[in-house]
Design a protein around this motif. Structure first.
Motif, PDB file in Angstrom:
ATOM      1  N   LYS A 170      72.301  39.453 -29.966  1.00 20.82           N
ATOM      2  CA  LYS A 170      73.701  39.854 -29.791  1.00 20.82           C
ATOM      3  C   LYS A 170      73.950  41.193 -30.461  1.00 20.82           C
ATOM      4  CE  LYS A 170      78.439  38.292 -30.686  1.00 20.82           C
ATOM      5  NZ  LYS A 170      79.274  37.192 -31.276  1.00 20.82           N
ATOM      6  N   GLU A 171      73.404  41.344 -31.666  1.00 18.69           N
ATOM      7  CA  GLU A 171      73.565  42.599 -32.398  1.00 18.69           C
ATOM      8  C   GLU A 171      72.838  43.739 -31.687  1.00 18.69           C
ATOM      9  OE1 GLU A 171      74.771  45.249 -35.383  1.00 18.69           O
ATOM     10  OE2 GLU A 171      75.475  43.228 -34.869  1.00 18.69           O
ATOM     11  N   LEU A 172      71.600  43.487 -31.232  1.00 19.04           N
ATOM     12  CA  LEU A 172      70.844  44.522 -30.535  1.00 19.04           C
ATOM     13  C   LEU A 172      71.527  44.930 -29.228  1.00 19.04           C
ATOM     14  CD1 LEU A 172      67.197  43.212 -31.097  1.00 19.04           C
ATOM     15  CD2 LEU A 172      68.221  45.262 -32.090  1.00 19.04           C
ATOM     16  N   LYS A 173      72.081  43.946 -28.529  1.00 21.66           N
ATOM     17  CA  LYS A 173      72.764  44.248 -27.267  1.00 21.66           C
ATOM     18  C   LYS A 173      73.992  45.118 -27.498  1.00 21.66           C
ATOM     19  CE  LYS A 173      74.546  42.080 -23.064  1.00 21.66           C
ATOM     20  NZ  LYS A 173      74.785  40.792 -22.345  1.00 21.66           N
ATOM     21  N   SER A 174      74.717  44.851 -28.589  1.00 26.38           N
ATOM     22  CA  SER A 174      75.907  45.652 -28.886  1.00 26.38           C
ATOM     23  C   SER A 174      75.552  47.103 -29.168  1.00 26.38           C
ATOM     24  CB  SER A 174      76.650  45.064 -30.084  1.00 26.38           C
ATOM     25  OG  SER A 174      75.923  45.251 -31.285  1.00 26.38           O
ATOM     26  N   LYS A 175      74.290  47.342 -29.580  1.00 25.22           N
ATOM     27  CA  LYS A 175      73.820  48.694 -29.863  1.00 25.22           C
ATOM     28  C   LYS A 175      73.057  49.296 -28.687  1.00 25.22           C
ATOM     29  CE  LYS A 175      73.285  47.690 -34.799  1.00 25.22           C
ATOM     30  NZ  LYS A 175      72.305  47.579 -35.923  1.00 25.22           N
ATOM     31  N   GLY A 176      72.977  48.556 -27.570  1.00 22.88           N
ATOM     32  CA  GLY A 176      72.245  49.033 -26.405  1.00 22.88           C
ATOM     33  C   GLY A 176      70.751  49.029 -26.581  1.00 22.88           C
ATOM     34  N   LYS A 177      70.232  48.168 -27.473  1.00 26.27           N
ATOM     35  CA  LYS A 177      68.807  48.153 -27.787  1.00 26.27           C
ATOM     36  C   LYS A 177      68.084  46.908 -27.261  1.00 26.27           C
ATOM     37  CE  LYS A 177      69.215  50.839 -32.074  1.00 26.27           C
ATOM     38  NZ  LYS A 177      68.934  50.837 -33.541  1.00 26.27           N
ATOM     39  N   LEU A 178      68.760  46.045 -26.515  1.00 24.20           N
ATOM     40  CA  LEU A 178      68.138  44.824 -26.018  1.00 24.20           C
ATOM     41  C   LEU A 178      67.596  45.040 -24.611  1.00 24.20           C
ATOM     42  CD1 LEU A 178      67.640  41.838 -26.815  1.00 24.20           C
ATOM     43  CD2 LEU A 178      69.712  41.279 -25.528  1.00 24.20           C
ATOM     44  N   SER A 179      66.345  44.660 -24.382  1.00 20.52           N
ATOM     45  CA  SER A 179      65.743  44.836 -23.063  1.00 20.52           C
ATOM     46  C   SER A 179      66.394  43.915 -22.043  1.00 20.52           C
ATOM     47  CB  SER A 179      64.240  44.554 -23.124  1.00 20.52           C
ATOM     48  OG  SER A 179      63.992  43.164 -23.309  1.00 20.52           O
ATOM     49  N   SER A 180      66.293  44.274 -20.779  1.00 21.54           N
ATOM     50  CA  SER A 180      66.880  43.447 -19.717  1.00 21.54           C
ATOM     51  C   SER A 180      66.199  42.091 -19.645  1.00 21.54           C
ATOM     52  CB  SER A 180      66.762  44.172 -18.368  1.00 21.54           C
ATOM     53  OG  SER A 180      65.398  44.460 -18.069  1.00 21.54           O
ATOM     54  N   SER A 181      64.895  42.057 -19.948  1.00 16.96           N
ATOM     55  CA  SER A 181      64.164  40.780 -19.930  1.00 16.96           C
ATOM     56  C   SER A 181      64.677  39.840 -21.016  1.00 16.96           C
ATOM     57  CB  SER A 181      62.673  41.034 -20.123  1.00 16.96           C
ATOM     58  OG  SER A 181      61.957  39.821 -20.259  1.00 16.96           O
ATOM     59  N   ASP A 182      64.863  40.363 -22.230  1.00 16.96           N
ATOM     60  CA  ASP A 182      65.336  39.526 -23.329  1.00 16.96           C
ATOM     61  C   ASP A 182      66.781  39.099 -23.139  1.00 16.96           C
ATOM     62  OD1 ASP A 182      62.923  39.570 -24.610  1.00 16.96           O
ATOM     63  OD2 ASP A 182      63.456  41.160 -26.029  1.00 16.96           O
ATOM     64  N   ASP A 183      67.515  39.821 -22.310  1.00 15.21           N
ATOM     65  CA  ASP A 183      68.922  39.493 -22.066  1.00 15.21           C
ATOM     66  C   ASP A 183      69.091  38.353 -21.073  1.00 15.21           C
ATOM     67  OD1 ASP A 183      71.647  39.864 -22.539  1.00 15.21           O
ATOM     68  OD2 ASP A 183      71.865  41.210 -20.833  1.00 15.21           O
ATOM     69  N   SER A 298      61.205  10.052 -24.834  1.00 14.23           N
ATOM     70  CA  SER A 298      62.132  11.174 -24.718  1.00 14.23           C
ATOM     71  C   SER A 298      61.996  11.811 -23.344  1.00 14.23           C
ATOM     72  CB  SER A 298      61.843  12.240 -25.783  1.00 14.23           C
ATOM     73  OG  SER A 298      61.934  11.711 -27.080  1.00 14.23           O
ATOM     74  N   LYS A 299      63.108  12.276 -22.812  1.00 19.24           N
ATOM     75  CA  LYS A 299      63.106  13.068 -21.587  1.00 19.24           C
ATOM     76  C   LYS A 299      63.674  14.443 -21.922  1.00 19.24           C
ATOM     77  CE  LYS A 299      65.228  13.676 -17.073  1.00 19.24           C
ATOM     78  NZ  LYS A 299      66.299  13.234 -16.153  1.00 19.24           N
ATOM     79  N   ILE A 300      62.932  15.464 -21.587  1.00 19.39           N
ATOM     80  CA  ILE A 300      63.406  16.822 -21.848  1.00 19.39           C
ATOM     81  C   ILE A 300      63.039  17.725 -20.680  1.00 19.39           C
ATOM     82  CG2 ILE A 300      63.234  16.636 -24.365  1.00 19.39           C
ATOM     83  CD1 ILE A 300      60.643  18.330 -24.107  1.00 19.39           C
ATOM     84  N   MET A 301      63.561  18.924 -20.738  1.00 19.95           N
ATOM     85  CA  MET A 301      63.151  19.982 -19.837  1.00 19.95           C
ATOM     86  C   MET A 301      62.358  20.997 -20.652  1.00 19.95           C
ATOM     87  SD  MET A 301      64.566  18.687 -17.265  1.00 19.95           S
ATOM     88  CE  MET A 301      65.967  17.651 -16.818  1.00 19.95           C
ATOM     89  N   LEU A 302      61.265  21.459 -20.119  1.00 14.72           N
ATOM     90  CA  LEU A 302      60.405  22.384 -20.834  1.00 14.72           C
ATOM     91  C   LEU A 302      60.523  23.785 -20.235  1.00 14.72           C
ATOM     92  CD1 LEU A 302      57.253  20.121 -21.163  1.00 14.72           C
ATOM     93  CD2 LEU A 302      58.975  20.588 -22.895  1.00 14.72           C
ATOM     94  N   GLU A 303      60.740  24.740 -21.122  1.00 18.47           N
ATOM     95  CA  GLU A 303      60.944  26.119 -20.698  1.00 18.47           C
ATOM     96  C   GLU A 303      59.698  26.959 -20.961  1.00 18.47           C
ATOM     97  OE1 GLU A 303      64.528  24.222 -22.591  1.00 18.47           O
ATOM     98  OE2 GLU A 303      62.505  24.745 -23.275  1.00 18.47           O
ATOM     99  N   GLU A 304      59.697  28.127 -20.344  1.00 21.08           N
ATOM    100  CA  GLU A 304      58.592  29.057 -20.521  1.00 21.08           C
ATOM    101  C   GLU A 304      59.153  30.470 -20.526  1.00 21.08           C
ATOM    102  OE1 GLU A 304      54.503  29.350 -18.196  1.00 21.08           O
ATOM    103  OE2 GLU A 304      56.113  30.370 -17.123  1.00 21.08           O
ATOM    104  N   LYS A 305      58.865  31.207 -21.598  1.00 23.19           N
ATOM    105  CA  LYS A 305      59.298  32.597 -21.623  1.00 23.19           C
ATOM    106  C   LYS A 305      58.633  33.323 -22.778  1.00 23.19           C
ATOM    107  CE  LYS A 305      63.207  35.757 -21.453  1.00 23.19           C
ATOM    108  NZ  LYS A 305      64.635  35.934 -21.141  1.00 23.19           N
ATOM    109  N   PHE A 306      58.266  34.575 -22.531  1.00 26.23           N
ATOM    110  CA  PHE A 306      57.796  35.474 -23.589  1.00 26.23           C
ATOM    111  C   PHE A 306      58.919  36.458 -23.886  1.00 26.23           C
ATOM    112  CE2 PHE A 306      56.009  39.460 -25.040  1.00 26.23           C
ATOM    113  CZ  PHE A 306      55.164  39.044 -26.062  1.00 26.23           C
ATOM    114  N   PHE A 307      59.374  36.469 -25.129  1.00 24.46           N
ATOM    115  CA  PHE A 307      60.414  37.403 -25.542  1.00 24.46           C
ATOM    116  C   PHE A 307      59.762  38.684 -26.043  1.00 24.46           C
ATOM    117  CE2 PHE A 307      62.427  33.256 -25.874  1.00 24.46           C
ATOM    118  CZ  PHE A 307      63.641  33.481 -25.249  1.00 24.46           C
ATOM    119  N   GLU A 308      60.286  39.809 -25.630  1.00 18.83           N
ATOM    120  CA  GLU A 308      59.688  41.100 -25.983  1.00 18.83           C
ATOM    121  C   GLU A 308      60.041  41.538 -27.400  1.00 18.83           C
ATOM    122  OE1 GLU A 308      61.006  43.773 -22.996  1.00 18.83           O
ATOM    123  OE2 GLU A 308      59.811  42.880 -21.392  1.00 18.83           O
ATOM    124  N   THR A 309      61.200  41.116 -27.886  1.00 16.69           N
ATOM    125  CA  THR A 309      61.660  41.535 -29.214  1.00 16.69           C
ATOM    126  C   THR A 309      61.470  40.394 -30.204  1.00 16.69           C
ATOM    127  OG1 THR A 309      63.334  42.951 -28.179  1.00 16.69           O
ATOM    128  CG2 THR A 309      63.587  42.465 -30.531  1.00 16.69           C
TER     129      THR A 309
END
Length: 453
Positions: A170-183, A298-309
């Motif tokens: 949130k802080e990085l986005k407010s400064k225009g420093k967050l990548s589109s992928s991480d957003d 347990s029942k869950i949903m499993l996610e997959e993602k690589f964050f750049e930051t």
């Protein structure tokens, strides 16, 4: 500067956070863990470790505990819906390569071992972090109960839906420093139903009689899921039912409610899959479900993602907070453990807690770990597709993978992964026990002169 002058707040008492705490105990680094639950919860089924992470567990004095609580993995045996063998994956060379077997154990045992060396007063429960702020002096975590915790460094080890990461981004986005992928929000990739049975009769389930663990994996022809049965100590079966979610069907944004290991919402999926034949004496998956305590399903949903930051300023991420790996290949726990080892190694040599030095540490941490994490994500994705995708082409790929992969190619892949087994630099090194030497430890990033300051 000495290690005890560093103050660290670890947010999250999962595998990564607890491993980092174990490393800090050996290093003499001051820390606390903020855990949002009222105790460390270890719901779910099982976890695996291998020769990449077990040497550092030996350094921490935990190796024998892990061996006692686990079984060494030997094969993945694959069956069709009518329980006819369709191939196997042989893990018998893992111990020969690295000197350590791949092991499987239940989550509660895993967590209890990691908690063994951590003083009770260093884990503060019921602390849900709402906000994170930082300046040139340090970082502050503010919790839902109004409490605040200030430290030189804050580590977000609080899982796939990390509050630390959300605040950082949130802080990085407010400064225009967050990548589109991480957003972009996480999307889920798999439905998963997991559990651990009560003690079973080994005569009815002969797989429990042996000291090693063969994973029994049933892949139906038409049903959109596959089932994995894993024998663990105590005459129990850890099991998982996994359904791949096609990319076009994966929901985004509203996945938060599925992010926890909880016992709710399990019966619908349990009833949907219970008809599936199991590889045990003509029984069904339903027989296994019925022998599993309801609070261990347990029942869950499993996610997959690589964050750049992974970091900014005095805040850094670890484990699922910076890369969410589906569990198909069992790599998530090893990744979190080794990230803790690397981060601790770098912090031990920190000459001062200036922003410049911390940035140098975090840059090196990312450089050393990001490529490995990205490769692990790709491997997990591919292994999950081999097991879970349906249709003629996936069936052909599965047949080739399970029956016609050359031994030399399989070994080459295992060597590439297990050759990298870092240890804590500041502790006596565990000698190599395998046929393949581990890669050399990374060197210091600060000069000897700077270290003396």
């Amino acid at each position: 500067m000495v290690a005890s002058d560093i103050r660290v707040t670890i947010v999250g008492g999962g595998i990564g956070g607890l491993t980092l705490a174990n490393c800090f105990e050996k290093a003499g680094i001051n820390y606390i863990i903020l855990e949002k639950s009222t105790n460390i919860r270890a719901l779910g089924s099982s976890l695996g470790l291998d020769g990449s992470s077990l040497p550092c567990m030996a350094q921490l004095g935990l190796l024998e505990d892990f061996y006692t609580a686990s079984k060494p993995v030997r094969h993945f045996n694959f069956y069709s819906e009518d329980i006819k063998p369709i191939g196997l994956v042989d893990f018998s060379d893992l111990e020969e390569i690295s000197g350590y077997p791949a092991i499987i154990l239940d989550r509660p045992s895993f967590y209890n071992i990691l908690l063994k060396n951590i003083p009770e007063h260093k884990i503060i429960y019921g602390k849900r972090v709402l906000s994170v702020t930082q300046d040139e002096m340090g970082s502050t975590a503010r919790c839902a109960d109004g409490s605040e915790y200030f430290s030189d460094i804050l580590v977000g080890a609080d899982g796939a839906y990390s509050a630390v990461r959300q605040n950082l981004y949130k802080e990085l986005k407010s400064k225009g420093k967050l990548s589109s992928s991480d957003d972009k929000p996480l999307s889920y990739n798999q439905h998963c139903l997991v559990g651990v049975t009560e003690p079973l009769d080994p005569e009815q389930y002969p797989v429990l009689k042996v000291d090693t663990a063969d994973f029994e994996i049933v892949i139906p022809k038409s049903d959109p899921f596959y089932a994995i049965y894993m024998p663990i100590p105590g005459n129990r079966l850890s099991w998982a039912v996994i359904q791949n979610v096609q990319k076009a069907d994966a929901r985004t944004g509203d996945s938060f409610k599925f992010s926890e290991w909880t016992p709710e919402a399990t019966m619908e999926m349990a009833n949907f899959v219970r008809h599936q034949p199991s590889p045990f004496n003509g029984g069904t998956l339903g027989d296994i479900i019925d022998k599993t305590p309801k609070d261990l399903i347990s029942k869950i949903m499993l996610e997959e993602k690589f964050f750049e930051t992974w970091h900014d300023g005095r805040v850094v991420l670890l484990g699922d907070a910076c890369h969410k790996v589906v569990p198909s290949a069992g790599l998530g726990a090893n990744l979190a453990i080794l990230e803790a080892v690397h981060l601790c190694n770098l912090l031990v040599e920190l000459p001062s807690v200036s922003e410049k030095n911390i940035a140098k540490v975090f840059d090196s941490y990312y450089e050393r770990r990001a490529k490995i994490a990205k490769a692990a994500l790709a491997n997990s994705r591919q292994f999950g597709k081999v097991m879970g995708d349906r249709g003629m082409f996936p069936q052909l790929i599965r047949k080739l993978f399970l029956n016609h992969m050359p031994n030399w190619l399989s070994r080459k892949s295992n060597v590439a992964r297990l050759q990298y087994r870092p240890q804590l630099n500041f502790l006596p090194q565990i000698p190599n026990h395998g046929s393949v030497e581990g890669k050399p430890q990374e060197g210091l990033i600060f000069s000897t002169k700077a270290m003396a300051v």
